[in-house]
Design a protein around this motif. Structure first.
Motif, PDB file in Angstrom:
ATOM      1  N   ILE A 378       0.840  -1.198   0.000  1.00 44.75           N
ATOM      2  CA  ILE A 378       0.000   0.000   0.000  1.00 44.75           C
ATOM      3  C   ILE A 378       0.875   1.248   0.000  1.00 44.75           C
ATOM      4  CG2 ILE A 378      -1.736   1.286   1.311  1.00 44.75           C
ATOM      5  CD1 ILE A 378      -2.846  -1.348   2.277  1.00 44.75           C
ATOM      6  N   TYR A 379       1.989   1.184   0.704  1.00 46.44           N
ATOM      7  CA  TYR A 379       2.910   2.325   0.723  1.00 46.44           C
ATOM      8  C   TYR A 379       3.429   2.629  -0.676  1.00 46.44           C
ATOM      9  CZ  TYR A 379       7.382   4.735   1.081  1.00 46.44           C
ATOM     10  OH  TYR A 379       8.425   5.613   0.883  1.00 46.44           O
ATOM     11  N   GLU A 380       3.807   1.606  -1.428  1.00 44.52           N
ATOM     12  CA  GLU A 380       4.328   1.807  -2.781  1.00 44.52           C
ATOM     13  C   GLU A 380       3.244   2.312  -3.724  1.00 44.52           C
ATOM     14  OE1 GLU A 380       7.851  -1.599  -2.591  1.00 44.52           O
ATOM     15  OE2 GLU A 380       5.765  -2.156  -2.959  1.00 44.52           O
ATOM     16  N   MET A 381       2.020   1.838  -3.544  1.00 47.37           N
ATOM     17  CA  MET A 381       0.910   2.364  -4.345  1.00 47.37           C
ATOM     18  C   MET A 381       0.702   3.847  -4.056  1.00 47.37           C
ATOM     19  SD  MET A 381      -1.926  -0.672  -4.092  1.00 47.37           S
ATOM     20  CE  MET A 381      -1.475  -2.389  -4.211  1.00 47.37           C
ATOM     21  N   PRO A 415      -5.974 -10.764  -4.192  1.00 51.27           N
ATOM     22  CA  PRO A 415      -4.672 -11.418  -3.954  1.00 51.27           C
ATOM     23  C   PRO A 415      -4.802 -12.608  -3.018  1.00 51.27           C
ATOM     24  CG  PRO A 415      -4.812  -9.360  -2.728  1.00 51.27           C
ATOM     25  CD  PRO A 415      -6.025  -9.407  -3.612  1.00 51.27           C
ATOM     26  N   GLN A 416      -3.888 -13.552  -3.188  1.00 45.55           N
ATOM     27  CA  GLN A 416      -3.915 -14.763  -2.366  1.00 45.55           C
ATOM     28  C   GLN A 416      -3.725 -14.429  -0.893  1.00 45.55           C
ATOM     29  OE1 GLN A 416      -1.053 -17.668  -3.618  1.00 45.55           O
ATOM     30  NE2 GLN A 416      -1.822 -19.267  -2.260  1.00 45.55           N
ATOM     31  N   ILE A 417      -2.841 -13.479  -0.599  1.00 44.86           N
ATOM     32  CA  ILE A 417      -2.635 -12.988   0.767  1.00 44.86           C
ATOM     33  C   ILE A 417      -3.210 -11.577   0.842  1.00 44.86           C
ATOM     34  CG2 ILE A 417      -0.942 -12.437   2.555  1.00 44.86           C
ATOM     35  CD1 ILE A 417       0.923 -14.477   1.287  1.00 44.86           C
ATOM     36  N   PRO A 418      -4.168 -11.306   1.698  1.00 45.93           N
ATOM     37  CA  PRO A 418      -4.803  -9.983   1.758  1.00 45.93           C
ATOM     38  C   PRO A 418      -3.778  -8.859   1.933  1.00 45.93           C
ATOM     39  CG  PRO A 418      -6.007 -11.559   3.107  1.00 45.93           C
ATOM     40  CD  PRO A 418      -4.751 -12.243   2.674  1.00 45.93           C
ATOM     41  N   LEU A 419      -3.994  -7.787   1.170  1.00 43.85           N
ATOM     42  CA  LEU A 419      -3.184  -6.563   1.243  1.00 43.85           C
ATOM     43  C   LEU A 419      -1.749  -6.770   0.781  1.00 43.85           C
ATOM     44  CD1 LEU A 419      -4.400  -5.067   4.659  1.00 43.85           C
ATOM     45  CD2 LEU A 419      -5.365  -4.763   2.369  1.00 43.85           C
ATOM     46  N   GLN A 420      -1.449  -7.902   0.132  1.00 45.27           N
ATOM     47  CA  GLN A 420      -0.119  -8.153  -0.423  1.00 45.27           C
ATOM     48  C   GLN A 420      -0.274  -8.523  -1.893  1.00 45.27           C
ATOM     49  OE1 GLN A 420       2.342 -10.875   1.748  1.00 45.27           O
ATOM     50  NE2 GLN A 420       2.087  -9.829   3.715  1.00 45.27           N
TER      51      GLN A 420
END
Length: 463
Positions: A378-381, A415-420
């Motif tokens: 989220i930081y990179e977005m 995504p398979q892993i939430p928020l990643q």
């Protein structure tokens, strides 16, 4: 007990088992529960075969039939009197009793395990073959076909003035056909260096140069050596590696080569005099567009551009942050650079114009992955989206709330892993073009909006 019944014989021996080497029985009131013993089971199968019709017929054909029958009966009688089951017959005795057909089947099974082509003759002198299930260089060519192909070469007249002597050519040709048996593998073997299991950019230069010299659609470049080099060595070879080299290591393997359409495109070159009919790899129109776009940005024409020059691309469509990452070479997995050369620009433009291509998704993912951990956080977005919000305000476009944006992203990508958000998640989602344009290409993102390519529409398509 019927001695002729192998099942009765084996189970009778089990019931009187007193051999201390065998497992202890679990006794109950009704019966004795036996624990399976592999040696006893082998004995059972042997006696079952021994009393079969085929075995009896085999023994009748043997000159020593009477002697062997007496020995077998003696073994059975002794087994009946003894308190423990008999040991399996020795390997030599078993081998003498086996038929020739059974021997051949054993040899066939052994050879098939090492992946070789096996054959055996039956009683009717018929030959059966079992082929290997996988040939990395293609199924071997029959010997008569090899000779026919080589005969064509042998009919050629030897030219003493040729750069490559005839005998040397014939030897290389023969060696290639001995190793590579299908068309794609053969072409791969011709292109690559003999000492490698892959080919590099330099290995492609002779082939592309030959096409450049012989193809009718490129005759107009005969007097323009500068453009010959930029067409062949820079543009065509870059396009080939962009499409085929999935590992991004500059080494195309046989598996990568076989999964491509390169051989089909080579054949297509022979069918058309117009080089632009082959849109993959060799199109001169595509080279012309790429080179002109680069020439407009390269003000001093030294075939190098910096970040400020790249920002002018497509009327300042790219954000300054992504332009910096592109010029530095992060999309190509290179070390940090200060300028971009023409070959790097070719990769950039191919990735920019076709963001659905798996190589393009990998290229832009590396650019957005600031810390290189394989996850767009989220930081990179937020890092890339802030500049897009400022552009929206300058263009008097209603800005998009970042929180609403990322919620729609994770709902659509799932995504398979939430928020990643990982690379495989983006490839699976099929909305990579809209995702990337939203964060660093303002012009194309507005075009998506104008064509109603909103997140809701994309989400409906995914459903």
């Amino acid at each position: 007990m019927n001695v002729g019944d192998p099942c009765n014989l084996s189970y009778s021996m089990l019931e009187c088992n007193l051999d201390p080497r065998l497992p202890v029985h679990a006794k109950t009131k009704e019966k004795i529960v036996m624990v399976p013993v592999p040696q006893i089971k082998m004995d059972e199968y042997f006696f079952e075969w021994l009393f079969s019709t085929d075995a009896i017929q085999l023994l009748e054909d043997n000159n020593n039939f009477d002697t062997q029958t007496d020995e077998i009966e003696a073994i059975e009688n002794s087994n009946k009197l003894e308190d423990h089951p008999p040991m399996s017959p020795r390997l030599k005795r078993t081998t003498e009793l086996l038929s020739s057909d059974v021997k051949r089947l054993s040899i066939l099974e052994e050879n098939s395990l090492i992946g070789e082509k096996c054959s055996f003759e039956t009683d009717k002198d018929k030959t059966k073959t079992i082929d290997r299930f996988h040939f990395p260089f293609g199924k071997p060519i029959p010997e008569y076909e090899k000779k026919n192909r080589l005969r064509i070469i042998l009919k050629m007249e030897s030219n003493e003035n040729a750069k490559v002597k005839y005998m040397r050519f014939a030897k290389v040709y023969k060696d290639l056909y001995m190793k590579y048996h299908d068309e794609v593998s053969l072409i791969f073997g011709i292109i690559k260096n003999d000492n490698n299991k892959y080919f590099t950019r330099d290995d492609l230069v002779p082939l592309i140069s030959e096409i450049l010299e012989k193809h009718a659609g490129l005759k107009f470049l005969e007097q323009l050596p500068m453009f010959q080099e930029r067409y062949s060595n820079y543009t065509v070879i870059c396009r080939i590696f962009f499409t085929i080299n999935k590992s991004w290591n500059g080494k195309i393997t046989l598996n990568e080569f076989k999964s491509s359409n390169f051989v089909q495109i080579l054949k297509k070159l022979e069918q058309y005099d117009d080089i632009n009919e082959c849109r993959d790899y060799f199109s001169y129109k595509h080279f012309y567009v790429i080179y002109c776009k680069f020439w407009e940005l390269d003000s001093d024409h030294d075939l190098k551009i910096n970040r400020e020059a790249l920002l002018k691309y497509d009327n300042y469509a790219l954000s300054s942050k992504i332009a910096e990452r592109i010029v530095a070479g992060y999309g190509l997995g290179k070390s940090k650079n200060e300028v971009m050369e023409y070959s790097d620009f070719v990769w950039f433009l191919l990735a920019e114009e076709d963001k659905e291509n798996p190589r393009s998704i990998e290229y832009w993912f590396r650019c957005m992955d600031l810390d290189g951990d394989g996850i767009i956080s989220i930081y990179e977005m937020d890092y890339f989206f802030k500049e897009q919000q400022r552009k929206m305000e300058m263009m008097q476009v209603e800005p998009i709330n970042f929180l609403d944006c990322i919620c729609q992203i994770f709902d659509s990508v799932a995504p398979q892993i939430p928020l990643q958000l990982k690379l495989k998640d983006l490839k699976k989602s099929k909305i990579a073009p809209l995702f990337f344009d939203m964060f660093f290409n303002f012009s194309k993102f507005i075009a998506h909006e104008q064509h109603e390519a909103s997140w809701d529409v994309m989400a409906d398509k995914e459903m």
